[in-house]
Design a protein around this motif. Structure first.
Motif, PDB file in Angstrom:
ATOM      1  N   ALA A   1     -45.681   8.532 -86.287  1.00 15.67           N
ATOM      2  CA  ALA A   1     -45.385   9.827 -85.208  1.00 15.67           C
ATOM      3  C   ALA A   1     -44.105   9.657 -84.991  1.00 15.67           C
ATOM      4  CB  ALA A   1     -46.499   9.865 -84.076  1.00 15.67           C
TER       5      ALA A   1
ATOM      6  N   THR B   1     -45.749  14.093 -87.684  1.00  9.59           N
ATOM      7  CA  THR B   1     -46.363  12.681 -88.314  1.00  9.59           C
ATOM      8  C   THR B   1     -45.933  12.740 -89.708  1.00  9.59           C
ATOM      9  OG1 THR B   1     -48.165  13.049 -86.637  1.00  9.59           O
ATOM     10  CG2 THR B   1     -48.383  11.585 -88.509  1.00  9.59           C
TER      11      THR B   1
ATOM     12  N   ASP C   1     -46.273  18.787 -88.842  1.00  9.14           N
ATOM     13  CA  ASP C   1     -46.350  19.122 -87.407  1.00  9.14           C
ATOM     14  C   ASP C   1     -47.107  20.493 -87.290  1.00  9.14           C
ATOM     15  OD1 ASP C   1     -44.578  21.627 -87.877  1.00  9.14           O
ATOM     16  OD2 ASP C   1     -42.688  20.379 -87.357  1.00  9.14           O
TER      17      ASP C   1
ATOM     18  N   SER D   1     -55.681  12.144 -90.717  1.00 10.81           N
ATOM     19  CA  SER D   1     -55.558  11.982 -89.191  1.00 10.81           C
ATOM     20  C   SER D   1     -54.214  12.771 -88.765  1.00 10.81           C
ATOM     21  CB  SER D   1     -55.319  10.610 -88.860  1.00 10.81           C
ATOM     22  OG  SER D   1     -56.513   9.880 -89.056  1.00 10.81           O
ATOM     23  N   ALA D   2     -53.469  12.850 -89.968  1.00  9.53           N
ATOM     24  CA  ALA D   2     -52.081  13.335 -89.461  1.00  9.53           C
ATOM     25  C   ALA D   2     -52.419  14.889 -89.621  1.00  9.53           C
ATOM     26  CB  ALA D   2     -51.057  13.140 -90.485  1.00  9.53           C
TER      27      ALA D   2
ATOM     28  N   ARG E   1     -55.240  16.787 -88.990  1.00  6.26           N
ATOM     29  CA  ARG E   1     -55.997  17.242 -87.761  1.00  6.26           C
ATOM     30  C   ARG E   1     -55.167  16.922 -86.520  1.00  6.26           C
ATOM     31  NH1 ARG E   1     -62.011  14.669 -89.174  1.00  6.26           N
ATOM     32  NH2 ARG E   1     -62.750  16.174 -90.449  1.00  6.26           N
ATOM     33  N   ALA E   2     -54.412  16.013 -86.300  1.00  5.23           N
ATOM     34  CA  ALA E   2     -53.535  15.591 -85.086  1.00  5.23           C
ATOM     35  C   ALA E   2     -52.928  16.963 -84.717  1.00  5.23           C
ATOM     36  CB  ALA E   2     -52.763  14.443 -85.372  1.00  5.23           C
ATOM     37  N   HIS E   3     -52.372  17.853 -85.838  1.00  5.34           N
ATOM     38  CA  HIS E   3     -51.596  19.005 -85.568  1.00  5.34           C
ATOM     39  C   HIS E   3     -52.231  20.197 -85.605  1.00  5.34           C
ATOM     40  CE1 HIS E   3     -48.064  16.570 -84.912  1.00  5.34           C
ATOM     41  NE2 HIS E   3     -48.265  15.648 -85.960  1.00  5.34           N
TER      42      HIS E   3
END
Length: 246
Positions: free
Chosen positions: A2, A7, A93, A147-148, A150-152
């Motif tokens: 990140a 990310t 992002d 993960s990348a 979904r995190a954004h």
């Protein structure tokens, strides 16, 4: 990884160590082995380039072995460089995803994307019409990509939401937009001859007319997107009314 810009998902350091450390060692070993065994190899009647090995066997040792090992190292370094450039890197992002390969970037806006998924060894981004914005071969771990994205706040899908819509392509069968059958024929030939650039370009051409294609078991499967325009059905032939025989 990140960062302030999003990310980043890329190949691990282990891959680089293998390519830039392991490949040259293997290349040096293979070259040295061929150089030292040149005389023996030249006596084998079925070996290609026998003349080259015969010429090498007449040169003094250890110069031949050292030279062959050096050639092996150079070839391995070229292979490592090509492998490094071919690796896919994804930076995500909240507004966009940037896919980088071979020094070129592919920028995809978040509002264009309806679903992100991994299909086999390919990263796929689907648009709001069900078409494919991106289909890129990738060795990146599914968990890291999930993960990348979904995190954004990107819409991740565990499987292709349109999987059930695919049909096996058989030349000449109806149901495709005009011109799609010819493009699928051309793509089939390109796949058979391993012309990868042509395969990618024909996939893009099919996407422009609303056809998504996937390969499975050496066959092409297709489905339509929301932008597909099918040929108008021909009206049934006109019939004359039966004469009144009363």
């Amino acid at each position: 990884m990140a960062g302030r810009s999003g990310t980043r998902v890329g190949g691990g350091a282990t891959d680089l160590v293998v390519m830039w450390g392991g490949f040259p060692l293997l290349g040096a070993g293979a070259g040295a082995l061929l150089g030292s065994a040149a005389g023996w190899i030249s006596d084998l009647p079925w070996v290609p380039l026998r003349g080259l090995f015969e010429a090498l066997s007449r040169l003094p040792q250890p110069h031949v072995t050292i030279g062959a090992a050096s050639v092996g190292v150079v070839a391995a370094l070229l292979l490592a460089g090509a492998g490094t450039a071919e690796r896919l890197t994804v930076t995500v992002d909240g507004q966009r995803a940037v896919l980088r390969r071979d020094g070129r970037d592919r920028d995809v806006s978040r509002h264009e994307v309806r679903a992100v998924l991994v299909d086999g060894r390919e990263l796929v981004l689907l648009d709001t019409d069900g078409g494919e914005l991106v289909r890129e071969t990738s060795d990146l771990a599914r968990d890291r990509l999930r993960s990348a994205f979904r995190a954004h706040g990107w819409p991740w899908a565990e499987e292709d939401p349109h999987r059930a819509a695919y049909r096996l392509w058989v030349a000449g069968l109806p149901g495709l937009p005009e011109g799609a059958d010819a493009l699928l024929r051309a793509r089939e030939r390109a796949v058979e001859k391993d012309r990868r650039d042509d395969v990618r370009e024909l996939r893009r051409e099919l996407g422009r007319i609303g056809v998504v294609v996937r390969d499975e078991g050496g066959r092409q499967y297709w489905r339509l997107t929301g932008r597909a325009v099918l040929p108008a059905a021909e009206p049934p032939p006109a019939t004359r009314p039966e004469p009144d025989r009363r």
